[in-house]
Write a protein that holds these residues in place. Structure first.
Motif, PDB file in Angstrom:
ATOM      1  N   LEU A  68      22.768 -63.270 -16.497  1.00  0.00           N
ATOM      2  CA  LEU A  68      22.428 -61.930 -16.045  1.00  0.00           C
ATOM      3  C   LEU A  68      20.911 -61.799 -15.954  1.00  0.00           C
ATOM      4  O   LEU A  68      20.212 -62.028 -16.944  1.00  0.00           O
ATOM      5  CB  LEU A  68      22.968 -60.873 -17.019  1.00  0.00           C
ATOM      6  CG  LEU A  68      24.472 -60.911 -17.304  1.00  0.00           C
ATOM      7  CD1 LEU A  68      24.817 -59.941 -18.432  1.00  0.00           C
ATOM      8  CD2 LEU A  68      25.255 -60.568 -16.043  1.00  0.00           C
ATOM      9  N   ALA A  70      17.174 -60.114 -15.861  1.00  0.00           N
ATOM     10  CA  ALA A  70      16.577 -58.959 -16.539  1.00  0.00           C
ATOM     11  C   ALA A  70      15.067 -58.987 -16.370  1.00  0.00           C
ATOM     12  O   ALA A  70      14.466 -60.046 -16.151  1.00  0.00           O
ATOM     13  CB  ALA A  70      16.930 -58.966 -18.024  1.00  0.00           C
ATOM     14  N   ASN A  87      15.600 -54.632 -19.407  1.00  0.00           N
ATOM     15  CA  ASN A  87      16.274 -53.521 -18.733  1.00  0.00           C
ATOM     16  C   ASN A  87      17.733 -53.845 -18.393  1.00  0.00           C
ATOM     17  O   ASN A  87      18.241 -53.434 -17.350  1.00  0.00           O
ATOM     18  CB  ASN A  87      15.520 -53.149 -17.450  1.00  0.00           C
ATOM     19  CG  ASN A  87      15.562 -54.258 -16.406  1.00  0.00           C
ATOM     20  OD1 ASN A  87      15.866 -55.410 -16.727  1.00  0.00           O
ATOM     21  ND2 ASN A  87      15.253 -53.922 -15.168  1.00  0.00           N
ATOM     22  N   THR A  88      18.401 -54.552 -19.271  1.00  0.00           N
ATOM     23  CA  THR A  88      19.812 -54.889 -19.103  1.00  0.00           C
ATOM     24  C   THR A  88      20.511 -54.639 -20.428  1.00  0.00           C
ATOM     25  O   THR A  88      20.029 -55.081 -21.470  1.00  0.00           O
ATOM     26  CB  THR A  88      19.983 -56.367 -18.700  1.00  0.00           C
ATOM     27  OG1 THR A  88      19.167 -56.641 -17.557  1.00  0.00           O
ATOM     28  CG2 THR A  88      21.426 -56.675 -18.349  1.00  0.00           C
ATOM     29  N   GLN A  92      25.887 -53.547 -18.419  1.00  0.00           N
ATOM     30  CA  GLN A  92      25.923 -54.762 -17.602  1.00  0.00           C
ATOM     31  C   GLN A  92      26.674 -55.905 -18.280  1.00  0.00           C
ATOM     32  O   GLN A  92      26.726 -57.011 -17.759  1.00  0.00           O
ATOM     33  CB  GLN A  92      24.489 -55.213 -17.272  1.00  0.00           C
ATOM     34  CG  GLN A  92      23.751 -54.310 -16.295  1.00  0.00           C
ATOM     35  CD  GLN A  92      23.138 -53.095 -16.968  1.00  0.00           C
ATOM     36  OE1 GLN A  92      22.945 -53.057 -18.179  1.00  0.00           O
ATOM     37  NE2 GLN A  92      22.832 -52.076 -16.179  1.00  0.00           N
ATOM     38  N   THR A 113      21.677 -53.701 -28.539  1.00  0.00           N
ATOM     39  CA  THR A 113      21.803 -53.181 -27.179  1.00  0.00           C
ATOM     40  C   THR A 113      22.023 -51.671 -27.194  1.00  0.00           C
ATOM     41  O   THR A 113      22.571 -51.111 -28.149  1.00  0.00           O
ATOM     42  CB  THR A 113      22.991 -53.828 -26.429  1.00  0.00           C
ATOM     43  OG1 THR A 113      24.216 -53.429 -27.058  1.00  0.00           O
ATOM     44  CG2 THR A 113      22.885 -55.341 -26.428  1.00  0.00           C
ATOM     45  N   HIS A 116      21.777 -49.302 -21.366  1.00  0.00           N
ATOM     46  CA  HIS A 116      21.065 -49.917 -20.242  1.00  0.00           C
ATOM     47  C   HIS A 116      19.900 -50.814 -20.651  1.00  0.00           C
ATOM     48  O   HIS A 116      19.220 -51.359 -19.776  1.00  0.00           O
ATOM     49  CB  HIS A 116      20.538 -48.834 -19.291  1.00  0.00           C
ATOM     50  CG  HIS A 116      21.624 -47.982 -18.705  1.00  0.00           C
ATOM     51  ND1 HIS A 116      22.542 -48.474 -17.809  1.00  0.00           N
ATOM     52  CD2 HIS A 116      21.933 -46.679 -18.894  1.00  0.00           C
ATOM     53  CE1 HIS A 116      23.378 -47.501 -17.465  1.00  0.00           C
ATOM     54  NE2 HIS A 116      23.041 -46.404 -18.120  1.00  0.00           N
TER      55      HIS A 116
END
Length: 234
Positions: A68, A70, A87-88, A92, A113, A116
């Motif tokens: 993913l 980021a 910014n993940t 996500q 986490t 977002h």
């Protein structure tokens, strides 16, 4: 705490966006997506279903890792324990414990986490131990002594094993967090330890934590199976 984390993350994201050129952000995202697609095709992202030489897109292989992209919004490198904000987040599919790397090498793992955003604890932390191996074949634990942001050291390698300055250091792949073979750095100095049959091995890090801007979160599609197997042996 979750709400405060979201608000703090959004503030950092706004600040970050203001200071970066829009077209550069767009170009970086495109490059990240292309890198992910290329990495998905590497053998390290797959597990063999049977022996023999096969193509990656053959049914003899099953994908094990996804990535993913980021953007790094905030970071430290001179604390006892250092973190990145990316910014993940959970929205996500990011979960605590996932590995993080960038185009230069291994970075750390997801510590916490929000919906977002995520906090990444980097390998520049006093309680992060990373299983690594050298290009000479030896393997040990990567640690940080809290001094330089560009250097760590390896413990656990007996001094009767040949180790050379310049040996490439890579992730060993144990723990299911990182695929095997992500670069960490290279051996910069080797010393003997008085009264101890081990090498003192210094490693120059591949990642420059003073200027890190992009990252990838690693999702191990077989992590649950791996963890259950480890529990069964206890």
């Amino acid at each position: 705490m979750s709400t405060a984390g979201d608000v703090s993350g959004k503030i950092m994201e706004i600040r970050h966006s203001v200071t970066k050129h829009f077209n550069l952000d767009k170009a970086n995202l495109k490059l990240q997506e292309e890198n992910i697609e290329l990495r998905r095709q590497l053998p390290v992202s797959f597990i063999p279903l049977q022996s023999g030489m096969v193509k990656i897109n053959d049914t003899l292989y099953r994908q094990q890792f996804e990535y993913l992209p980021a953007t790094v919004l905030n970071s430290t490198y001179d604390k006892r324990n250092n973190f990145l904000t990316i910014n993940t987040g959970a929205f996500q599919g990011v979960e605590e414990g996932m590995g993080v790397f960038n185009g230069e090498g291994a970075v750390g793992y997801i510590f916490k986490t929000s919906e977002h955003f995520s906090l990444v604890k980097t390998i520049l932390s006093d309680n992060v131990n990373l299983d690594v191996f050298l290009s000479s074949g030896a393997f040990g634990l990567l640690k940080w002594d809290g001094k330089s942001s560009s250097e760590v050291y390896i413990t656990g390698i007996a001094n009767d094993i040949e180790v050379r300055v310049g040996d490439v250091v890579k992730t060993r792949g144990t723990g299911g967090i990182f695929p095997r073979g992500i670069v960490v750095g290279h051996v910069s100095e080797i010393n003997t330890v008085e009264g101890d049959p081990l090498w003192e091995i210094h490693v120059k890090l591949a990642v420059d934590f003073r200027s890190i801007s992009d990252a990838y979160v690693i999702k191990n599609l077989l992590k649950e199976e791996f963890d259950n197997l480890q529990i069964s042996r206890e």
